[in-house]
Design a protein around this motif. Sequence first.
Motif, PDB file in Angstrom:
ATOM      1  N   ILE A 171       1.994  -5.877  23.599  1.00 40.28           N
ATOM      2  CA  ILE A 171       1.588  -4.921  22.555  1.00 40.28           C
ATOM      3  C   ILE A 171       2.788  -4.309  21.832  1.00 40.28           C
ATOM      4  O   ILE A 171       2.809  -4.254  20.590  1.00 40.28           O
ATOM      5  CB  ILE A 171       0.669  -3.811  23.135  1.00 40.28           C
ATOM      6  CG1 ILE A 171      -0.742  -4.368  23.350  1.00 40.28           C
ATOM      7  CG2 ILE A 171       0.611  -2.600  22.210  1.00 40.28           C
ATOM      8  CD1 ILE A 171      -1.691  -3.394  24.025  1.00 40.28           C
ATOM      9  N   THR A 180       3.594  -4.515  17.852  1.00 44.52           N
ATOM     10  CA  THR A 180       3.703  -3.252  17.112  1.00 44.52           C
ATOM     11  C   THR A 180       4.977  -3.228  16.284  1.00 44.52           C
ATOM     12  O   THR A 180       4.978  -2.808  15.122  1.00 44.52           O
ATOM     13  CB  THR A 180       3.696  -2.057  18.087  1.00 44.52           C
ATOM     14  OG1 THR A 180       2.514  -2.113  18.884  1.00 44.52           O
ATOM     15  CG2 THR A 180       3.720  -0.736  17.325  1.00 44.52           C
ATOM     16  N   LEU A 210      -3.905   2.382  25.076  1.00 41.91           N
ATOM     17  CA  LEU A 210      -3.609   3.269  23.946  1.00 41.91           C
ATOM     18  C   LEU A 210      -2.216   3.864  24.083  1.00 41.91           C
ATOM     19  O   LEU A 210      -1.462   3.950  23.102  1.00 41.91           O
ATOM     20  CB  LEU A 210      -4.660   4.387  23.871  1.00 41.91           C
ATOM     21  CG  LEU A 210      -4.461   5.424  22.746  1.00 41.91           C
ATOM     22  CD1 LEU A 210      -4.435   4.748  21.384  1.00 41.91           C
ATOM     23  CD2 LEU A 210      -5.563   6.483  22.802  1.00 41.91           C
ATOM     24  N   THR A 252       0.335   2.552  25.614  1.00 37.87           N
ATOM     25  CA  THR A 252       1.309   1.495  25.337  1.00 37.87           C
ATOM     26  C   THR A 252       1.458   1.259  23.841  1.00 37.87           C
ATOM     27  O   THR A 252       2.572   1.051  23.333  1.00 37.87           O
ATOM     28  CB  THR A 252       0.876   0.186  26.031  1.00 37.87           C
ATOM     29  OG1 THR A 252       0.820   0.411  27.446  1.00 37.87           O
ATOM     30  CG2 THR A 252       1.856  -0.938  25.739  1.00 37.87           C
ATOM     31  N   PHE A 253       0.333   1.313  23.121  1.00 44.58           N
ATOM     32  CA  PHE A 253       0.390   1.169  21.664  1.00 44.58           C
ATOM     33  C   PHE A 253       1.203   2.301  21.034  1.00 44.58           C
ATOM     34  O   PHE A 253       2.052   2.069  20.163  1.00 44.58           O
ATOM     35  CB  PHE A 253      -1.030   1.165  21.093  1.00 44.58           C
ATOM     36  CG  PHE A 253      -1.092   1.265  19.594  1.00 44.58           C
ATOM     37  CD1 PHE A 253      -0.679   0.213  18.791  1.00 44.58           C
ATOM     38  CD2 PHE A 253      -1.549   2.425  18.989  1.00 44.58           C
ATOM     39  CE1 PHE A 253      -0.724   0.304  17.407  1.00 44.58           C
ATOM     40  CE2 PHE A 253      -1.602   2.533  17.606  1.00 44.58           C
ATOM     41  CZ  PHE A 253      -1.188   1.472  16.817  1.00 44.58           C
ATOM     42  N   GLY A 264       4.832   1.784  21.687  1.00 47.47           N
ATOM     43  CA  GLY A 264       5.344   0.763  20.777  1.00 47.47           C
ATOM     44  C   GLY A 264       5.631   1.328  19.397  1.00 47.47           C
ATOM     45  O   GLY A 264       6.658   1.014  18.782  1.00 47.47           O
TER      46      GLY A 264
END
Length: 391
Positions: free
Chosen positions: A50, A54, A99, A101-102, A105
């Motif tokens: 991810i 991103t 979420l 981790t997003f 990123g």
Amino acid sequence: MQRRKGFTALGIVLVAINMRLPITAIPPILPNLQQASGLSATVAGLLTSIPLLTFAIFSSVFTKASQRWGEFKVLLIAFIILSCGAALRILPQVTPLLLGTFLIGLGIDGGNVIIPAVIKDRLPNRPTLGVSLYTTAMVLMSSLATGIVGPLTAKFSLTTTMVVLFVLSLISVIGCLLLTDRHPADTVKATNTTAKLPKSIWTDQLAWLITLFFGIQALLYYSLVTWLPNIFQTVGYDANVAAMLVTILQLACLACALLTPIFASSKLGKQLMLWIIGIGFGLGTIGVYLPLHTLAFGVTLALLMGVASGFSFNLAIIFFTQKTSNPSETIEVSGMAQTFGYLFAAAGPFSFGLLKSWSGSWLSTLLSCLVLAIAILVIGFLIERHTNVFQ
């Protein structure tokens, strides 16, 4: 003036702490996260993929945002977002993990794009020093995290480890505040950060060369780190030795961050770095298939690839700062290069694995690395023939 430079240097180091750490800290504790949250193996793999996606998708967004609101303000917002992501990952559930981790990123992507411009703005006469501080802190903390999170989780708990990672994320927010704090004398200089470009960066030949250079080094680094343990085992190395060799590769990157200011301060030094990059990636990868599988030879190959990876990343960041005239141009080049560069990086491990499946051997993959090594060497010398973008 000297005091402000000291705060700038400290701010760069504190921000760099979380530029890789939140990503590299996850693989060693992935089994713990799967057990605590019920993540499947497929979904668990997203925790490392991810952020790369991103970086590719949102780099241009951070470029535009920094032009509108200023790079220092956007950098602070980016790392607040990162800290929110780290806080979400404390919860051992699938949705908060993904979420979080997003958001992490996103935060790192903001740093990827903006930090080169910050170095250009705050250390215009010594950009190589700023790059060295940035990459040294980033690689050092990334390496330490890989080795520490496992024992920390075993001794205490997964929750404790995730809380520690959250606290570390706040250190980078403090670093952003140090960088955001401007002296009144800097006001005039700050106008350069929103300078109007003479034409679109997407039409500039040098910008595309820098983009290709960054993309190839990112593809090679992430692909090698992903597949080298498997490749080393295939040719006869023990699994533990293979893992150690990849660790040596990453530690070699740290040494390169320290050496970069020495080499990058002169044209001859940068040319030497380019030869080391080309030879390191070329001989290091193709040498794996030579019928010599001693520990000493394996360490030599790992060092060759590690030095090539370290110098190529540092030199790419230096190109962002040395081949641009002001922070506005730096952000444009940085955003463009990292948009495509991380697309390459995200596709690299998959493509290398697919090539191995088609051919039934890693030799075709390693030959591809040799071709890429020659390409990055040629592109590097073409970049050095130019003075600045738009010239």
